[in-house]
Design an enzyme around this catalytic site. Structure first.
Site, PDB file in Angstrom:
ATOM      1  N   ASP A 177       2.317   2.157   3.301  1.00  0.00           N
ATOM      2  CA  ASP A 177       3.273   1.097   4.000  1.00  0.00           C
ATOM      3  C   ASP A 177       4.679   1.717   3.619  1.00  0.00           C
ATOM      4  O   ASP A 177       5.642   1.431   4.573  1.00  0.00           O
ATOM      5  CB  ASP A 177       3.094  -0.186   3.231  1.00  0.00           C
ATOM      6  CG  ASP A 177       1.835  -1.007   3.133  1.00  0.00           C
ATOM      7  OD1 ASP A 177       1.049  -0.520   4.190  1.00  0.00           O
ATOM      8  OD2 ASP A 177       1.602  -1.808   2.400  1.00  0.00           O
ATOM      9  N   HIS A 202       0.920  -1.207   0.158  1.00  0.00           N
ATOM     10  CA  HIS A 202       0.101  -0.023   0.055  1.00  0.00           C
ATOM     11  C   HIS A 202       0.895   1.180   0.074  1.00  0.00           C
ATOM     12  O   HIS A 202       1.908   1.275   0.748  1.00  0.00           O
ATOM     13  CB  HIS A 202      -0.875   0.165   1.149  1.00  0.00           C
ATOM     14  CG  HIS A 202      -1.810  -0.998   1.571  1.00  0.00           C
ATOM     15  ND1 HIS A 202      -1.321  -2.372   2.257  1.00  0.00           N
ATOM     16  CD2 HIS A 202      -3.052  -1.114   1.492  1.00  0.00           C
ATOM     17  CE1 HIS A 202      -2.380  -3.096   2.640  1.00  0.00           C
ATOM     18  NE2 HIS A 202      -3.742  -2.171   2.202  1.00  0.00           N
TER      19      HIS A 202
HETATM   20  C1  XLS Z   1      -7.606  -6.526   4.468  1.00  0.00           C
HETATM   21  C2  XLS Z   1      -7.147  -7.027   3.101  1.00  0.00           C
HETATM   22  C3  XLS Z   1      -6.146  -5.944   2.606  1.00  0.00           C
HETATM   23  C4  XLS Z   1      -5.839  -6.153   1.312  1.00  0.00           C
HETATM   24  C5  XLS Z   1      -4.977  -4.883   0.716  1.00  0.00           C
HETATM   25  O1  XLS Z   1      -8.427  -7.444   5.103  1.00  0.00           O
HETATM   26  O2  XLS Z   1      -6.998  -8.012   3.203  1.00  0.00           O
HETATM   27  O3  XLS Z   1      -5.011  -6.465   3.325  1.00  0.00           O
HETATM   28  O4  XLS Z   1      -5.505  -7.226   0.711  1.00  0.00           O
HETATM   29  O5  XLS Z   1      -5.342  -3.520   0.914  1.00  0.00           O
END
Ligand code: XLS
Ligand code: NI
Ligand code: NI
Length: 436
Positions: free
Chosen positions: A104, A101
């Site tokens: 991150d 993301h």
């Molecule tokens: C959360 C989601 C997230 C997505 C990416 O539950 O799995 O991690 O994969 O935003």
């Protein structure tokens, strides 16, 4: 150069008999299965958020995990060290892909302009490290759910001001994903949902979500970003009702808003189980409708009703998942992203390696098992036999839409009671066990 995992050497395939816990027993990247190498089939990706930013915090206490790349220093220094640590990890583990993301990889600053500048600095570093190591970006995404401004959603926020913020963030995240050669881009509706209909105009919110996605499609063309767009379904958590609740719901949404040609789905195992489906069900639904894009490979806990995001270790699950993925033609732009985190008590760097090694081995076994199942056609044959009646002239007539109620009645009057056949579930379950 500084190293962040000094005690770990490159993880190698040593075969099923090895007693070395820092080696693969089943994942042999160059081994061919059905004409492709394991690495080509499985396309493993490490996720940045859990693996490098997750520190084991929960509702009852802060993080327990202290890493040598993020416990002290200026925020941008930490961001750079973390990126170096991440690429050292990818290389030592031997995965070819990563996912992130925007938030991150670089900490948010006071203004969007400043935040974007920080992103540019870190993306330049990531680009260099990708070039040095050959590791590629499976997909990028936006975190438009952690900041307090998104408490009532991003694209589905009651305020157009917040909507615009989310859109601006996605715009930049798409740009950096393209800059890093990302093969895909994920939309997971972090807080796109609602807590109570007493304050929510659901229809309007969904219209807005579609408007946001249409803007993304337009911008994708404008900047010539070639990656595949994915929606990641999840039924609940953080909101009580997430709009993209499961694959069927996403498919309906994409059709209604004329977005089907631009999106596929990213199926997460634990989200499937939260939706009351099996992982295999969601995968099969996607394959049947031509919308399987990528997979967030993890698992939930049988006794807990939330997204525990555990590393996948269940060979049944990995076998059935790979069986469906292979039947669907395998991955093209997508792959298996470990959207999973080590447990709060797994505080050592080695634990990150054990977790990923186990998960990769579990999928390698799943792949080998699934290839055998496909070769033997045991289950294909059973299904074919079960539906054989539909291949008769009578069945084909119904399937082609040329039959009517009167003909059905005539058929019954002539042929009487149907002859029933066993579903053979227990036998088939026993046969499945032969492959595990
Ligand atoms: C959360 C989601 C997230 C997505 C990416 O539950 O799995 O991690 O994969 O935003
Ligand atoms: Ni996910
Ligand atoms: Ni999840």
């Amino acid at each position: 150069m500084k190293t962040f995992f000094p005690n770990i050497k490159k993880i190698k395939y040593e075969g099923p008999d090895t007693s070395n816990p820092l080696a693969f027993k089943h994942y042999n990247p160059r081994q061919k299965v059905m004409g492709k190498t394991m690495a080509e089939h499985l396309r493993f990706a490490v996720c940045y958020w859990h693996t490098f930013k997750g520190l084991g915090g929960d509702q009852f206490g802060p993080g327990t995990i202290i890493r040598n790349y993020n416990s002290s220093g200026e925020p941008m220094q930490i961001a750079e060290d973390t990126m170096h640590a991440a690429f050292e990890f990818f290389t030592k583990l031997g995965v070819n892909f990563w996912c992130f993301h925007d938030r991150d990889i670089a900490p948010e600053a006071d203004t969007l302009a400043e935040t974007n500048k920080r992103l540019d600095t870190i993306v330049a570093l990531a680009k260099k490290l990708q070039k040095d190591t050959g590791v590629e970006l499976l997909w990028g995404t936006t975190n438009a759910f952690s900041h307090r401004r998104f408490m009532a959603g991003a694209g589905t926020n009651p305020s157009p001001h917040v909507f615009a913020y989310a859109a601006s963030q996605i715009k930049k995240a798409m740009e950096i994903t393209k800059e890093l050669g990302g093969q895909g881009y994920v939309f997971w509706g972090g807080r796109e949902g609602y807590e109570t209909l007493l304050n929510t105009d659901m229809k309007r919110e969904l219209d807005h979500l579609a408007a946001l996605l249409h803007m993304a499609v337009d911008y994708k063309k404008q900047i010539r970003f070639k990656g595949q767009f994915y929606i990641e379904p999840k039924p609940k958590e953080p909101t009580k009702h997430q709009y993209d609740s499961d694959a069927g719901n996403c498919y309906a949404f994409l059709q209604k808003y004329n977005l089907l040609k631009d999106f596929k789905l990213n199926i997460e195992a634990n989200h499937a189980t939260l939706a009351g489906h099996t992982f295999q069900h969601e995968l099969q639904y996607c394959v049947d409708n031509g919308i399987l894009g990528s997979v967030d490979a993890n698992r939930g806990d049988l006794f807990l009703g939330w997204d525990t995001d555990q590393f996948p270790t269940d060979i049944y699950d990995t076998t059935l998942a790979m069986y469906i993925i292979l039947q669907g033609g395998g991955f093209t732009t997508g792959g298996l992203n470990f959207d999973a985190h080590v447990r709060r008590q797994s505080i050592d760097p080695e634990d990150l390696f054990y977790a990923h090694i186990g998960a990769m081995d579990a999928f390698a076994r799943g792949l080998k098992n699934a290839a055998k199942m496909l070769k033997d056609k045991t289950f294909e044959k059973a299904i074919k036999k079960r539906y054989a009646g539909w291949n008769t002239p009578f069945g084909s007539k119904i399937e082609s839409g040329k039959a009517d109620f009167a003909q059905m009645e005539q058929y019954i009057l002539k042929n009487g009671e149907p002859k029933l056949q066993s579903g053979r579930q227990e036998l088939l379950e026993n046969l499945l066990n032969d492959y595990i």
